[in-house]
Design a protein around this motif. Structure first.
Motif, PDB file in Angstrom:
ATOM      1  N   ILE B 153       8.822   5.454   1.487  1.00 34.13           N
ATOM      2  CA  ILE B 153       7.594   5.863   0.788  1.00 34.13           C
ATOM      3  C   ILE B 153       6.364   5.361   1.554  1.00 34.13           C
ATOM      4  CG2 ILE B 153       6.305   5.685  -1.370  1.00 34.13           C
ATOM      5  CD1 ILE B 153       8.697   6.820  -2.345  1.00 34.13           C
ATOM      6  N   ASN B 154       6.462   4.120   2.011  1.00 32.08           N
ATOM      7  CA  ASN B 154       5.359   3.574   2.814  1.00 32.08           C
ATOM      8  C   ASN B 154       5.054   4.455   4.009  1.00 32.08           C
ATOM      9  OD1 ASN B 154       4.948   1.325   1.335  1.00 32.08           O
ATOM     10  ND2 ASN B 154       6.239  -0.006   2.588  1.00 32.08           N
ATOM     11  N   ILE B 155       6.137   4.793   4.702  1.00 35.12           N
ATOM     12  CA  ILE B 155       5.969   5.590   5.922  1.00 35.12           C
ATOM     13  C   ILE B 155       5.268   6.895   5.594  1.00 35.12           C
ATOM     14  CG2 ILE B 155       7.237   6.877   7.669  1.00 35.12           C
ATOM     15  CD1 ILE B 155       9.365   4.651   7.544  1.00 35.12           C
ATOM     16  N   VAL B 156       5.725   7.507   4.505  1.00 39.14           N
ATOM     17  CA  VAL B 156       5.138   8.798   4.157  1.00 39.14           C
ATOM     18  C   VAL B 156       3.669   8.628   3.792  1.00 39.14           C
ATOM     19  CG1 VAL B 156       5.250  10.703   2.537  1.00 39.14           C
ATOM     20  CG2 VAL B 156       7.344   9.738   3.456  1.00 39.14           C
ATOM     21  N   GLU B 157       3.364   7.536   3.102  1.00 39.83           N
ATOM     22  CA  GLU B 157       1.960   7.288   2.752  1.00 39.83           C
ATOM     23  C   GLU B 157       1.090   7.163   3.993  1.00 39.83           C
ATOM     24  OE1 GLU B 157       1.752   3.841   0.333  1.00 39.83           O
ATOM     25  OE2 GLU B 157       2.367   4.916  -1.483  1.00 39.83           O
ATOM     26  N   VAL B 158       1.600   6.386   4.938  1.00 37.61           N
ATOM     27  CA  VAL B 158       0.820   6.195   6.164  1.00 37.61           C
ATOM     28  C   VAL B 158       0.638   7.515   6.879  1.00 37.61           C
ATOM     29  CG1 VAL B 158       0.884   5.147   8.450  1.00 37.61           C
ATOM     30  CG2 VAL B 158       1.500   3.801   6.456  1.00 37.61           C
ATOM     31  N   ILE B 159       1.710   8.280   6.921  1.00 35.83           N
ATOM     32  CA  ILE B 159       1.629   9.521   7.678  1.00 35.83           C
ATOM     33  C   ILE B 159       0.717  10.533   6.995  1.00 35.83           C
ATOM     34  CG2 ILE B 159       3.045  11.530   8.290  1.00 35.83           C
ATOM     35  CD1 ILE B 159       5.089   9.500   9.330  1.00 35.83           C
TER      36      ILE B 159
END
Lengths: 851, 218
Positions: B153-159
């Motif tokens: 989820i973090n990764i997707v948020e950053v992206i």
């Protein structure tokens, strides 16, 4: 690993991955990287080069300058070798007759070529001389190194040149007409389009300054906190400052870019230096490195020394012969430049400020003529002058006198002697008013220790000032001595400081998003580094260790805000600036009410009663062309009067540039009140000046001439405004200090009581409590003790807690009260992981800083 | 400097290392890849399709989505395998870091070689934990699964943030931005590197080696 067939399967129908007919539906147009300037790898270097190219007035000038430097190097070496080996001095001094075989009976004229040895003899002599060959090889290697660097530089600057032309739309021919502020405004403008820095959509002025001045800010801060060993107490000479270019080069080599330095690249401190855990090991490592560099310096010392002597000889002999007085002239010392420099002040800003103060400063120094020396000098000049007069009149009568041996020499020497003597004889018409002169100086140099005020007439003050403003001759001498002394300073003084240095870099480094690691002082945050005696009382939360001395934070903040009016300071700083401006305005308004009636005599009176700050403003405002003439009348040069006369023209020019809106701009508002006492044209000019700054870049459509004039005028006003603020702040500070015991002493005591450091000016000062640079001016041994009020070590890269963290989006290592003095024992394990791949912040993405 | 960097941290058991790494790396690459570009004559292009597939982990209660490109998978598996071996050979409960760096190439003038300028770096720090019994392993299995879910989820948020990405290139420049060597997908140019942290800190030999290197570099 299990492999399921899910519904997300690739369509196996077509091999080129596109379902038939898609070509017609989805067609994209590539943006391409039309701009070469997006996503620049090393922005530090890039901005530095942009700045350098601007300062060197364009590519051609720079190219020529560098080529000549290379040629000069070859020339110095070749000429020296030639003089040493290929000249027959016996012929030159006529000790030996020239044997011209073909005209024996004629009188023989010696020509220069006669004195040269034939080529084969000459080369044989060179070949047999090992030392010469050795020097030539060294010089050759050095030259080759320079040549490679030169070629590399040219390639890099060619890129910058095309950046200027294509991206900034400034042709090289026009470049000299642009001020740096304008260039900078354009850079900020094009960031939106080109995205040079990928962290932020927009750059700020401060970002650019931080990048250009990253290391210089560190040096300024280290000098400010008396960290560098440049002050010594010698048995005979008393207090001595020794800071030369060679020493500076070595400091930079050790801290910033040498092998194994504290920085791993231009923009980030090595991660191990950011943690307090193994500071003792790191200090050992640093001191070992300093030792090696010191030894290298020692070994190279003869070569550097020879080079320095040759270079000084060739560059200064001609000047000294032309005007012997130039050695008696003064210049700002290297230490002075460091001491007087604001945080985030570019070279050209500093130099123009110091040059403005030059006349007043040399006048001040000339006030102190030793009466004894004057009497001696007068008489020596008399005797030398009489002999010279006789010799010259004899020469005029018959020039054969010159042919007599040593007559020319005598004349030259006598001339030099008289010039030197004359510099000791004071001008008959000079008035001795050091206190006022010092105030004028302060208006330009902005920094001054407290105890100078009121003591301007004392020799101690003069001696201290001469450390900032030294004789050129002394400067050259120090440079010559530098190669010999530098290794000893490195090995015996700097090494002892290694722990403090490690602590300094850890405690005063913050990581700013999009900029990298910078010196936290350079953030000019009053809350973190303000000094309560400098108007930031109540705002500052800094411990004594964190306070910048001499009001450097506050003055730097003012200076930066004034030179970059478009910069948006963070909230507390805005508050500080506006409060100060308001105060200055109020004072100005106050004294204007009283101004009308006592217009004439107040100028004299106010000088006498300088205790109140408003009288100072009165001082500045009074008199017909008040502000500028106050400063410049003393110096007796009319540069400013021209700008005064020109200001009415300027006003009309400005009016055409900007709408008559009264911007709430600080400069506009301040200067309009200030200008009330002055002629009307200036009011409009100044009022407009403020609003124009905002529209400056917007109005670039107007003719280039007008734009340039505007920015020139603006920078002129900015420097005046800064002068007023500097004087005002010093005045306020003086009042504040008077009420409480002095918090500050000139030449702060160093943190270890080694014999050569820790000078005090007088016994009286010793009793005063001092806000010395470091909390424990005592012995080094106490460092290990836990005497420091440890507030808890906040580690690098962690988000600062609540109050300090929320105020500013850019993460910063917030206050680290003397973290350096205690061992950090709670180093978490995950912090020991050393990220290698340029990871700039160590935070997990969820709290990644957004700016 | 001029690059964003993201740090992820995970604590896993030894045998979970490669699956956890694969899950995270694949998730990032999934969002940093496009279909193949097909350039048309007028300087336009169309984008090919991208297949994705679900992967279930054996040692973690976790399923992730990856590009269904075997070539890409092979490349990543190779890097992760090396990392795991290095981690294992470091002996004691190792800690290490694997980083995925996206870069673009920049053509330079003649005397210089092309520069690779990174624009985004993902560093995944791994802590290997040792577990005593089967029950703990079972708990760990679930916990790591949850953690990985959060990370994704973090990764997707950053992206999802609007941040700098290299501009879409023209045909001649496509190699400077994308890795075009794969035949079915086209990720941004990337590089995987790893490093193992000594739990003892820098040993004497490395310090000596560095000292000699520094002296020579002078």
């Amino acid at each position: 690993m299990a492999h399921f067939d899910t519904e997300y399967q690739r369509l196996e129908v077509s091999y080129n991955d596109s379902p038939p007919g898609e070509e017609d539906m989805l067609v994209h147009v590539p943006e391409g990287s039309k701009s070469l300037w997006h996503h620049i790898e090393n922005l530090d270097l890039f901005f530095q080069r942009v700045y350098n190219l601007h300062q060197k007035n364009g590519f051609t000038c720079m190219l020529l300058g560098e080529i000549f430097e290379l040629v000069q190097l070859v020339f110095v070496v070749a000429f020296t070798v030639f003089l040493a080996n290929c000249v027959d001095y016996d012929i030159l001094f006529a000790n030996k007759m020239v044997n011209h075989t073909h005209h024996l009976h004629e009188s023989i004229k010696v020509t220069l070529p006669d004195a040269f040895l034939p080529a084969n003899v000459c080369s044989a002599r060179i070949r047999n001389n090992v030392v010469v060959i050795f020097i030539m090889v060294i010089a050759g290697v050095f030259w080759l190194h320079r040549l490679i660097k030169f070629i590399y530089n040219i390639c890099c600057y060619w890129e910058i040149r095309s950046f200027y032309i294509n991206a900034l739309k400034i042709s090289m021919a026009d470049l000299p007409y642009f001020t740096w502020q304008e260039v900078q405004a354009r850079i900020i403008e094009i960031q939106k389009e080109h995205q040079m820095c990928i962290h932020k959509k927009e750059l700020t002025e401060l970002d650019i300054y931080h990048r250009i001045l990253r290391f210089k800010n560190y040096m300024v801060a280290m000098v400010n906190k008396s960290l560098l060993p440049i002050r010594y107490r010698l048995p005979m000479l008393g207090d001595v400052i020794f800071y030369t270019r060679g020493l500076k080069y070595n400091f930079e080599l050790i801290f910033f870019w040498g092998p194994g330095s504290l920085f791993e690249n231009e923009w980030s401190l090595k991660p191990e230096y950011k943690r307090g855990g193994n500071r003792l090991e790191l200090a050992d490592k640093l001191s070992a490195r300093i030792l090696w560099i010191g030894i290298a310096n020692f070994l190279l010392c003869p070569i550097i020394l020879i080079w320095q002597i040759l270079y000084a000889f060739f560059s200064y002999t001609e000047v000294i012969k032309r005007e012997p007085g130039s050695l008696g002239a003064r210049c700002w010392s290297l230490y002075g430049r460091c001491y007087l420099r604001h945080f985030n002040e570019l070279d050209h800003e500093l130099m123009s400020r110091l040059s403005k103060g030059y006349k007043a400063s040399s006048k001040y120094m000339n006030c102190f003529m030793s009466p004894l020396l004057t009497v001696v000098a007068k008489n020596v000049a008399f005797f030398a002058g009489s002999i010279l007069a006789v010799l010259i009149s004899l020469t005029i009568y018959d020039e054969d006198v010159l042919a007599v041996e040593h007559v020319l020499t005598t004349i030259t020497l006598l001339g030099v002697c008289i010039t030197i003597c004359r510099s000791f004889i004071p001008d008959k018409h000079m008035v001795f008013c050091p206190e006022q002169l010092l105030k004028v100086i302060l208006a330009h140099i902005h920094y001054m220790p407290d105890h100078w005020q009121g003591n301007a007439h004392r020799y101690e003050t003069r001696d201290e000032f001469s450390q900032l403003f030294q004789y050129k001759a002394v400067f050259i001498l120090e440079e010559l001595l530098s190669p010999v002394i530098t290794p000893f300073i490195l090995i015996f003084c700097l090494r002892r400081k290694s722990l403090e240095i490690i602590d300094f870099f850890r405690n005063f480094t913050v990581e700013v998003v999009g900029v990298g690691d910078t010196c936290s002082f350079a953030q000019m945050d009053v809350r973190q580094h303000g000094h309560p005696a400098w108007m930031s009382a109540g705002k500052t939360e800094a411990s004594i260790y964190q306070q910048a001395e001499d009001g450097k934070t506050e003055l730097s903040l003012m200076h930066f805000a004034i030179t970059n009016p478009r910069w948006q300071p963070p909230r507390e700083s805005t508050h500080f600036i506006s409060q100060l401006k308001e105060k200055v305005q109020r004072e100005a308004a106050n004294c204007q009410q009283g101004m009308a009636e006592k217009h004439l005599f107040s100028s004299i009176q106010s000088i006498q009663s300088e205790s109140e700050p408003h009288s100072l403003i009165a001082n500045l405002l009074v008199g017909p062309p008040s502000l500028t003439s106050f400063q410049y009348a003393q110096e007796g040069h009319g540069a400013h009067h021209s700008s005064h006369i020109g200001s009415s023209d300027v006003a009309s020019a400005l009016r055409s540039l900007s709408p008559l809106s009264t911007s709430q701009h600080l400069r506009g508002s301040f200067s309009s009140t200030l200008a009330k006492g002055e002629g009307t044209p200036l009011i409009t000019a100044r009022g407009l000046a403020g609003s124009t700054t905002d529209t400056r870049t917007a109005s670039s459509g107007s003719s280039a001439w007008e734009g340039q004039l505007t920015s020139m005028v603006l920078s002129e006003y900015a420097s005046n405004e800064m002068s007023i603020h500097a004087v005002y702040m010093h005045e306020l500070h003086k009042q504040q200090v008077r009420t409480e015991p002095a918090r500050h002493v000139w030449h702060r005591q160093d943190s270890d009581d080694s014999s050569e450091s820790a000078p005090e000016d007088s016994e009286a000062n010793r009793t005063l409590p001092r806000s010395a640079t470091f909390p424990f001016p005592g012995a080094l041994s106490r460092q290990e003790g836990s005497t420091a009020p440890m507030v808890g070590q906040r580690r690098y890269g962690c988000t600062p807690d609540g109050a300090s963290g929320t105020s500013r989006p850019g993460s910063r290592m917030s206050r680290l009260p003397m973290g350096g003095w205690t061992e950090d024992v709670q180093a978490g394990r995950h912090h020991d992981t050393v990220p290698e791949e340029g990871s700039d912040d160590e935070q997990p993405p969820q709290i990644h800083k957004i700016t | 400097m001029n690059c964003r960097s993201q740090v992820l941290e995970v604590s896993v058991e030894g045998r979970q290392v490669d699956e956890a790494m694969l899950a995270l790396l694949h998730t990032i690459l999934l969002h940093r890849s496009t279909g193949k570009f097909h350039y048309k004559k007028e300087g336009t292009y169309s984008i090919g399709t991208v297949g994705i597939q679900d992967i279930d982990c054996d040692f973690i209660d976790f399923t992730f989505v990856r590009l269904s490109s075997d070539e890409l998978d092979r490349a990543i598996r190779k890097a992760v395998g090396e990392f795991k071996d290095a981690l294992r050979s470091s002996g004691n409960d190792g800690a290490g870091q694997i980083s995925l760096e996206f870069y673009q190439k920049k053509k330079s003038r003649w005397p210089f070689s092309d520069e690779c300028i990174p624009w985004e770096v993902w560093s995944i720090k791994v802590n290997v934990v040792n577990l005593a019994n089967e029950q703990e392993r079972q708990i760990c299995r679930e916990k790591v699964g949850e953690k990985l879910g959060e990370k994704v989820i973090n990764i997707v948020e950053v992206i999802n943030r609007h941040e700098y990405l290299p501009k879409m290139p023209t045909q001649s420049e496509v190699d400077n931005v994308f890795d075009t060597s794969l035949k079915d997908v086209q990720p941004y140019l990337y590089k995987i590197s790893f490093q193992i942290t000594d739990s003892l800190g820098t040993s004497v030999s490395t310090t000596m080696r560095r000292l000699i290197k520094d002296t020579l570099a002078l």
